[in-house]
Design an enzyme around this catalytic site. Structure first.
Site, short mmCIF file in Angstrom:
data_model
loop_
_atom_site.label_atom_id
_atom_site.label_comp_id
_atom_site.label_asym_id
_atom_site.label_seq_id
_atom_site.Cartn_x
_atom_site.Cartn_y
_atom_site.Cartn_z
N SER A 1 0.84 -1.19 0.00
CA SER A 1 0.00 0.00 0.00
C SER A 1 0.87 1.24 0.00
O SER A 1 2.00 1.23 0.50
CB SER A 1 -0.90 0.02 1.23
OG SER A 1 -0.12 0.26 2.41
N ASP A 2 0.37 2.32 -0.60
CA ASP A 2 0.97 3.62 -0.31
C ASP A 2 0.76 3.87 1.18
O ASP A 2 -0.07 3.23 1.84
CB ASP A 2 0.30 4.70 -1.16
CG ASP A 2 1.19 5.93 -1.33
OD1 ASP A 2 2.12 6.12 -0.51
OD2 ASP A 2 0.95 6.70 -2.27
N TRP A 3 1.50 4.83 1.73
CA TRP A 3 1.52 5.02 3.18
C TRP A 3 0.15 5.50 3.67
O TRP A 3 -0.25 6.63 3.42
CB TRP A 3 2.64 5.98 3.54
CG TRP A 3 3.96 5.31 3.79
CD1 TRP A 3 4.77 5.53 4.86
CD2 TRP A 3 4.62 4.29 3.01
NE1 TRP A 3 5.88 4.72 4.80
CE2 TRP A 3 5.82 3.95 3.68
CE3 TRP A 3 4.32 3.62 1.84
CZ2 TRP A 3 6.70 2.98 3.20
CZ3 TRP A 3 5.19 2.66 1.34
CH2 TRP A 3 6.36 2.34 2.01
#
Length: 904
Positions: free
Chosen positions: A294-296
């Site tokens: 995932s992106d952050w």
């Protein structure tokens, strides 16, 4: 975040887990369909990794190791330990079987938050070189530095956004507004990074084309209290494949180790839990063997994201930064124990991560551990910054200098990217030595230093001094930054030239010079335009640009100097195209009468214009190379410079108002962005895609087209891959998943263990996402290998063109190949599509032959009804004749030929 925001976020996640539609991607190349009516079809279960020959050995090793892992260890491999809970921006948990905690670190132009590293030119700058060699060299050097710092996973390259809007805040991180150019640069970047043993990450998957409304916490903080979900990019299957997925195909084909899913939604399903995008396209159709992170805080659910194909959550926290309440971690442990997540899905998540580690060669005992801290610069500091001082201190910063001679690569890229847009009256190159100008006058803050220092603004979130990179997580810390002023002054000292300068953008009238007093003066005007990531702002600009204007009144600066100086040279540092159409007025400005009504780019005293993009640390040295002819400019535009924002069409404006609880952005333009739109609408740009001048001239001739293979309309039957490894894991007793006795629990650190080990089996039926099934999905006929069906990359035509240097000095040409599809097929196609480029050097009078390979994919389109790549046929069932153009830009001078197709 307010309690209202938390409740809204929780409502969104509950809705997604309970089955918000995950819809369809129909439509055609010209339209995207209607907003909330567009959904992504469910695609389950998640395909298993280890199904291609190139990865079979690594998956075999991974299977042997993962079989030794406990359930808690498997969960640790998939879950970050939390923001600032380790030396890197992302850190996974530990195991006792020899698999380490992984260090994940930004970014695409340099190792973020680290000392003694190189800040390379940005992606958009690298694309402007149009040099395959420099694209690879940059990535190889970047990978070497990341390895030297102990980074396992580098969060780059960025091949999304592609630049649907010229205002997109993070366009500069990628490689331009064409999928072919992005794909070549992205693929070579993956190859270079991974050749140094570092796992590359292609991001952001997919259609993440603007910063505004990308992330719920940012949306709420901007006052949009009624919004409950991030923006949905509503897009048809054809445009999805032919524009936005295309460059990811090239990165996967190169053996990519990881992909980052984005913050946005695609067709009303979050990117990190869109089963059609992750399972159906990425893992099945593209044959991706690595892992999806995932992106952050891009993950917005637990079970739904895992079942939809996400393999790792970063940085591990849940809905809020540093909250320690992971949506995986102990929640994933519980989900496996209660049966809501099949244990073979967890096994595949771990296998994909561990196999990537083996595939890139990180099982080598010599691979370093992180020797830096993202959070402080002293040698000793908190071991886990997010946990506070009670967690203890340790030695972390070893100040390893990993730069080697990489400044030479950075300088070469910055110089070869500089794009000469105008050059009249022999303004450039400047003369040296005894022939040098006796007076140089420099104007604009962009020529000089940031008074706070090159790293004075966090993540470069300001525009003070010369602009070398945009802002956000894609930026890096300068070890040094050579400004243009510094470099020019050093050269002027050697040439015994007088240099005067005014670095105040708004007080350029204070130098009292006239054409009569300094008739031979050369005036250099430095201007810029900035943008960045949406979590922070610079001068009130929050991520995306608001227009194409130059910052700090740059237009007025140019016009004021040009009215006073007959040899005005403009240097632009920018994240993308800028408006060059601002006109002088018949009015008094700083006491002088400005005459005429032409755009500043057409002003007779503006004798040369250089687009220097975002050059990184070697800004001044690279510019000097071009100004004085040490390097003949060979940069070409990786985007179109239009005459107005409206010229870019319906995709150009950034969506500024949500329009409802879930912002809907219809990609109604389909395939027609950037030059494809300009061509279709017959709009004359200021400078076309691929444009760039040189200090010499080139001529193209003698096109030869050879058909190398007789194609079929569709690719042949999908190849059968190798079987994925089976672990046959069993679910352990829940009593084994409590916190081990005596463990020192750190505040906000994310553990895999449960506070309460009493587990109730999931209810029947469990509220799975709509359409969830464990029955294997029918594979895509477009798949079968890394990057897609292997036949897509078969060479169908080989084109050779002769390139002659018709000038008097050596230089580098950039022949670009564009195809025009047959017009008798009944299918809508762009006027021209880039399908090849090379960069070649030639001396005066020298002729070189340049070859291009055109593949099946290059001459195909995505047939939405058949769900496959298809070569278009005419009404008689024949493959038509393609027009092939090779020239110096998308609309420039060149040579044209036509294919004569022999088909099966």
């Amino acid at each position: 975040m307010t309690m209202t925001a938390v409740i809204a976020a929780l409502a969104l996640i509950i809705g997604l887990v309970l089955g918000l539609p995950q819809g369809n991607s129909g439509g055609n190349g010209g339209s995207a369909g209607a907003s909330e009516g567009r959904t992504s079809p469910p695609w389950y279960p998640s395909p298993k990794g280890g199904t291609v020959d190139q990865w079979a050995e690594s998956y075999g090793k991974a299977a042997s190791l993962v079989r030794k892992m406990s359930l808690a260890e498997k969960v640790n491999v998939t879950t970050g330990t939390g923001w600032s809970m380790g030396p890197c921006v992302g850190n996974t948990g530990t195991t006792n079987v020899g698999f380490p905690s992984l260090c994940l670190q930004d970014g695409p132009l340099g190792v973020r938050f680290a000392d003694s590293i190189t800040v390379f030119p940005a992606g958009i700058t690298t694309a402007a070189t149009w040099s395959r060699k420099l694209m690879y060299d940059r990535a190889r050097a970047l990978g070497k530095e990341a390895r030297g710092k102990g980074v396992n996973v580098l969060l780059g390259p960025c091949v999304g956004p592609i630049g649907r809007s010229p205002l997109g805040g993070r366009n500069w991180e990628g490689f331009g507004s064409d999928p072919y150019l992005q794909g070549i640069a992205g693929g070579l970047s993956v190859q270079g990074i991974q050749d140094e043993g570092v796992i590359a990450t292609a991001k952001h998957f997919v259609a993440n084309e603007q910063e505004k409304f990308r992330q719920l916490s940012e949306i709420l903080s901007q006052g949009f209290k009624d919004v409950i979900a991030p923006l949905s990019s509503n897009i048809g299957d054809r445009a999805l494949r032919e524009l936005y997925i295309w460059p990811f195909m090239d990165t996967v084909r190169m053996g990519l180790g990881s992909v980052m899913c984005g913050y946005n939604q695609i067709n009303n399903s979050n990117a990190c839990q869109n089963s059609y995008i992750l399972n159906g396209i990425l893992k099945d159709e593209l044959g991706f063997q690595g892992f999806v992170m995932s992106d952050w805080l891009g993950q917005r659910s637990g079970v739904a994201s895992v079942l939809s194909g996400m393999d790792m959550t970063m940085p591990g926290d849940g809905l809020l930064w540093a909250d320690g309440n992971s949506l995986l971690g102990p929640q994933l442990t519980r989900a496996v124990l209660n049966g809501s997540v099949p244990i073979d899905r967890l096994d595949d998540m771990v296998l994909r991560i561990v196999a990537s580690w083996y595939q890139i060669g990180q099982d080598d005992a010599s691979y370093p551990r992180p020797n830096f801290s993202s959070w402080f610069r002293t040698s000793v500091g908190p071991t886990y910054v997010g946990a506070g001082p009670s967690a203890g201190h340790s030695l972390q910063n070893l100040y390893a200098d990993v730069r080697d001679d990489h400044h030479e690569v950075a300088r070469a890229i910055a110089a070869e990217s500089i794009t000469l847009l105008k050059n009249i009256n022999g303004a450039l190159p400047l003369k040296s030595g005894k022939e040098a100008k006796k007076s140089i006058m420099i104007f604009g803050s962009d020529a000089g230093p940031n008074l706070l220092g090159p790293n004075g603004c966090p993540d470069r979130s300001c525009n003070n001094g010369t602009l070398g990179q945009g802002w956000g997580s894609g930026s890096a810390e300068y070890a040094y930054l050579v400004t243009p002023l510094e470099a020019i002054q050093a050269k002027a000292l050697a040439d015994r030239t007088m240099v005067e300068y005014v670095l105040d953008d708004y007080h350029y009238g204070r130098i009292n010079f006239t054409a009569e007093k300094t008739p031979n003066a050369t005036c250099l005007v430095f201007v810029n335009s900035d943008s960045g990531e949406g979590y922070t702002s610079a001068e009130g600009v929050l991520g995306d640009r608001v227009d194409l204007k130059l910052w700090h009144g740059g237009d007025k600066l140019i016009l004021s100097v040009a009215e006073r100086c007959s040899n005005t040279i403009v240097i632009i540092h920018s994240v993308g195209p800028v408006d060059m159409e601002v006109r002088s007025l018949n009015c008094l400005l700083f006491g002088r009468l400005l005459m005429g009504d032409k755009a500043w780019i057409e002003h007779k005293n503006v004798t040369a214009v250089l687009m220097a993009h975002l050059p990184g640390q070697e800004s001044g040295t690279a510019l000097l190379d071009v100004l004085y002819g040490i390097t003949n400019p060979s940069g070409r535009l990786p985007y179109t410079i239009g005459k107005s924002l409206a010229d870019y069409g319906p995709a150009a404006p950034i969506m500024m108002q949500p329009g409802g609880s879930v912002p809907q952005q219809d990609f109604s333009e389909g395939l027609y962005i950037d030059y494809r739109h300009f061509d279709r609408e017959r709009i004359a740009p200021r400078f076309e895609f691929g444009f760039g001048l040189s200090y010499t001239t080139f001529e193209f001739s003698n096109m030869r087209i050879t058909q190398t293979r007789a194609p079929t309309e569709f690719p042949p039957a999908r190849p059968v891959g190798v079987p994925a490894p089976e672990l046959n894991s069993t679910i352990p007793p829940s009593s084994e998943l409590g916190f081990p006795p005596g463990i020192k629990r750190l505040q906000r650190y994310i553990y895999p263990y449960l506070n309460d080990t009493s587990i109730t089996k999931s209810p029947e039926p469990y509220p799975y996402p709509s359409g969830y099934s464990t029955t294997p999905h029918e594979p895509s006929p477009a798949g079968g290998a890394q990057g897609g069906h292997p036949a897509l990359f078969d060479v169908i035509f080989h084109v050779t063109v002769s390139v002659k240097n018709t000038g008097s000095v050596p230089g580098k040409a950039v022949p670009q190949l564009y195809i025009s599809y047959p017009n008798s097929t009944g299918v809508d196609f762009p006027v021209r599509s880039l399908r090849g480029f090379e960069k070649v050097g030639a001396g005066p009078g020298e002729t070189v032959d340049v070859g291009f390979d055109i593949t099946r994919r290059d001459i195909s389109y995505w047939d939405e009804k058949r769900g496959n790549w298809r070569i278009p046929l005419d009404k008689e069932g024949n493959i038509g004749s393609y027009e092939i153009f090779v020239g110096d830009s998308s609309r420039g001078e060149g040579v044209t030929g036509r294919t004569e197709v022999v088909q099966v």
